[in-house]
Scaffold this motif. Sequence first.
Motif, short mmCIF file in Angstrom:
data_model
loop_
_atom_site.label_atom_id
_atom_site.label_comp_id
_atom_site.label_asym_id
_atom_site.label_seq_id
_atom_site.Cartn_x
_atom_site.Cartn_y
_atom_site.Cartn_z
N ASN A 1 0.84 -1.19 0.00
CA ASN A 1 0.00 0.00 0.00
C ASN A 1 0.88 1.24 0.00
N LEU A 2 0.25 2.38 -0.23
CA LEU A 2 0.97 3.65 -0.09
C LEU A 2 0.86 4.11 1.36
N ASP A 3 1.48 3.35 2.25
CA ASP A 3 1.48 3.73 3.65
C ASP A 3 2.82 3.36 4.30
N PHE A 4 3.03 3.90 5.49
CA PHE A 4 4.31 3.71 6.18
C PHE A 4 4.64 2.24 6.39
N ARG A 5 3.67 1.48 6.88
CA ARG A 5 3.95 0.10 7.23
C ARG A 5 4.36 -0.73 6.01
N SER A 6 3.68 -0.54 4.91
CA SER A 6 4.03 -1.29 3.70
C SER A 6 5.39 -0.89 3.18
N LEU A 7 5.69 0.41 3.23
CA LEU A 7 6.91 0.90 2.60
C LEU A 7 8.14 0.79 3.49
N GLU A 8 7.95 0.70 4.80
CA GLU A 8 9.11 0.73 5.69
C GLU A 8 9.20 -0.46 6.64
N THR A 9 8.10 -1.17 6.91
CA THR A 9 8.10 -2.17 7.97
C THR A 9 7.70 -3.56 7.50
N ASN A 10 6.66 -3.67 6.70
CA ASN A 10 6.10 -4.98 6.35
C ASN A 10 6.96 -5.74 5.35
N PHE A 11 6.71 -7.05 5.28
CA PHE A 11 7.22 -7.87 4.19
C PHE A 11 6.26 -7.71 3.02
N GLU A 12 6.73 -7.16 1.92
CA GLU A 12 5.88 -6.92 0.75
C GLU A 12 6.63 -7.34 -0.51
N VAL A 13 5.89 -7.53 -1.59
CA VAL A 13 6.53 -7.80 -2.88
C VAL A 13 5.65 -7.26 -4.00
N ASN A 14 6.26 -6.54 -4.91
CA ASN A 14 5.56 -5.97 -6.06
C ASN A 14 6.21 -6.44 -7.35
N ALA A 15 5.41 -6.50 -8.40
CA ALA A 15 5.91 -6.76 -9.74
C ALA A 15 5.86 -5.44 -10.51
N PHE A 16 7.01 -4.95 -10.93
CA PHE A 16 7.09 -3.76 -11.78
C PHE A 16 7.19 -4.25 -13.22
N ILE A 17 6.16 -3.91 -14.00
CA ILE A 17 6.01 -4.46 -15.35
C ILE A 17 6.27 -3.35 -16.36
N TYR A 18 7.23 -3.60 -17.25
CA TYR A 18 7.61 -2.61 -18.26
C TYR A 18 7.08 -3.10 -19.61
N ASP A 19 5.81 -2.84 -19.84
CA ASP A 19 5.14 -3.34 -21.04
C ASP A 19 3.96 -2.42 -21.35
N ARG A 20 3.93 -1.86 -22.53
CA ARG A 20 2.88 -0.90 -22.89
C ARG A 20 1.50 -1.55 -22.95
N GLU A 21 1.41 -2.77 -23.49
CA GLU A 21 0.11 -3.41 -23.65
C GLU A 21 -0.49 -3.77 -22.29
N ILE A 22 0.31 -4.34 -21.40
CA ILE A 22 -0.21 -4.69 -20.07
C ILE A 22 -0.58 -3.42 -19.31
N THR A 23 0.26 -2.41 -19.41
CA THR A 23 -0.04 -1.15 -18.74
C THR A 23 -1.32 -0.54 -19.30
N ARG A 24 -1.52 -0.65 -20.62
CA ARG A 24 -2.76 -0.12 -21.23
C ARG A 24 -3.98 -0.83 -20.65
N GLN A 25 -3.88 -2.15 -20.48
CA GLN A 25 -5.00 -2.89 -19.91
C GLN A 25 -5.29 -2.43 -18.48
N LEU A 26 -4.24 -2.19 -17.71
CA LEU A 26 -4.43 -1.73 -16.34
C LEU A 26 -4.96 -0.30 -16.29
N VAL A 27 -4.54 0.54 -17.25
CA VAL A 27 -5.09 1.90 -17.34
C VAL A 27 -6.57 1.84 -17.68
N ASP A 28 -6.94 0.96 -18.61
CA ASP A 28 -8.36 0.80 -18.96
C ASP A 28 -9.15 0.36 -17.73
#
Length: 252
Positions: free
Chosen positions: A187-214
Motif C-alpha cells: 500500500n501507499l502507507d508507512f507500514r508497507s513501505l518501511e516495515t512490512n514484508f511486501e513484494v511488487n511486480a514492476f512491469i515494463y510493457d505498454r500493452e499490459i499497462t494499457r490494460q491496467l489503465v483501462d
Amino acid sequence: DGKVGFTGGLNIADRYIVGLPEIGEWRDTHVCLRGGAAAGLQRVFLADWYFVRKEVLPAKEYVIPIKKGKGSVVQIVPSAPDMDWESIEQAYFLAIATAQRQVLLVTPYFMPTGDILNAIKVAALSGIDVRILIPEKSDAIIPKWCTESYVEELLEAGVRVFQYQKGFSHSKLVLVDGVMSSVGSANLDFRSLETNFEVNAFIYDREITRQLVDQFMEDLSQSCEISLEIWRQRSWMRRVKASYARLLSPLM
C-alpha cells in the motif's frame, strides 16, 4: 514449481471473495506471472522462509534457474525490515519523480512517507496528470480517517482524487506514462513501505499497462471525484478525527 507465481492485493480469506456486508464487494487486482518473474517470486519466498524459520530449503528442489524469454520485462521488487533499503518505496519515488505525462495511483490506505507525498505533489504542480483512487468505504476506520487527512493538500497541489463507491477498492497500482505498471501487495502507507514484508511486480510493457489503465478508468466510472471547494466544507468533527488519526500514520 517455480514456474507460476501470483502477487497483488488478494489475501487468502473469504471476504476477498464474497466481500463484507457493511462495505459490499471487494475490488482487487492480482497478477499471474510465469517464467523468470515467477522464479523471482520463488526467491523472495525462500528469503522470507529463512527469516521466519532459519531454515535453508534445498537449492536443487526450490531454486529455479531464471531464463530469459520473449515475454514482458518484469522486475520483482521485495521490501522487508531485514533489508538495507526500502526498495519498493524507492521504486515508487523514482517512477513518480521521473514521470513525464501521467501518474495513476490506486491504494486502499493512503498514508505515504514524506518523500512519496512530496513526489506526488511536485509531479502535479509540474503539470503532470496525477490521479489517485481511494475507497469511499473501508474495512479499517482509523486508516480511512488518516487517508482523509491528506486529501486537501493533494487537491491544493492539483492532484485529482477519486473515491471508489462500488464496494471496497483494495487494489495497489502505480501506473506511469502508459509504459510502466506496478502490481503487488504494498500500500501507499508507512507500514508497507518501511516495515512490512511486501513484494511488487514492476512491469515494463505498454500493452499490459494499457490494460491496467483501462481498468483504472473503468473504476473511475464507479467513483466520485472530490472537489476542493466541497471538501473544505466537511464537518469539524470529521476534520478532528482525520487530524488525530494522522498522528498515528507512521504506525498504521
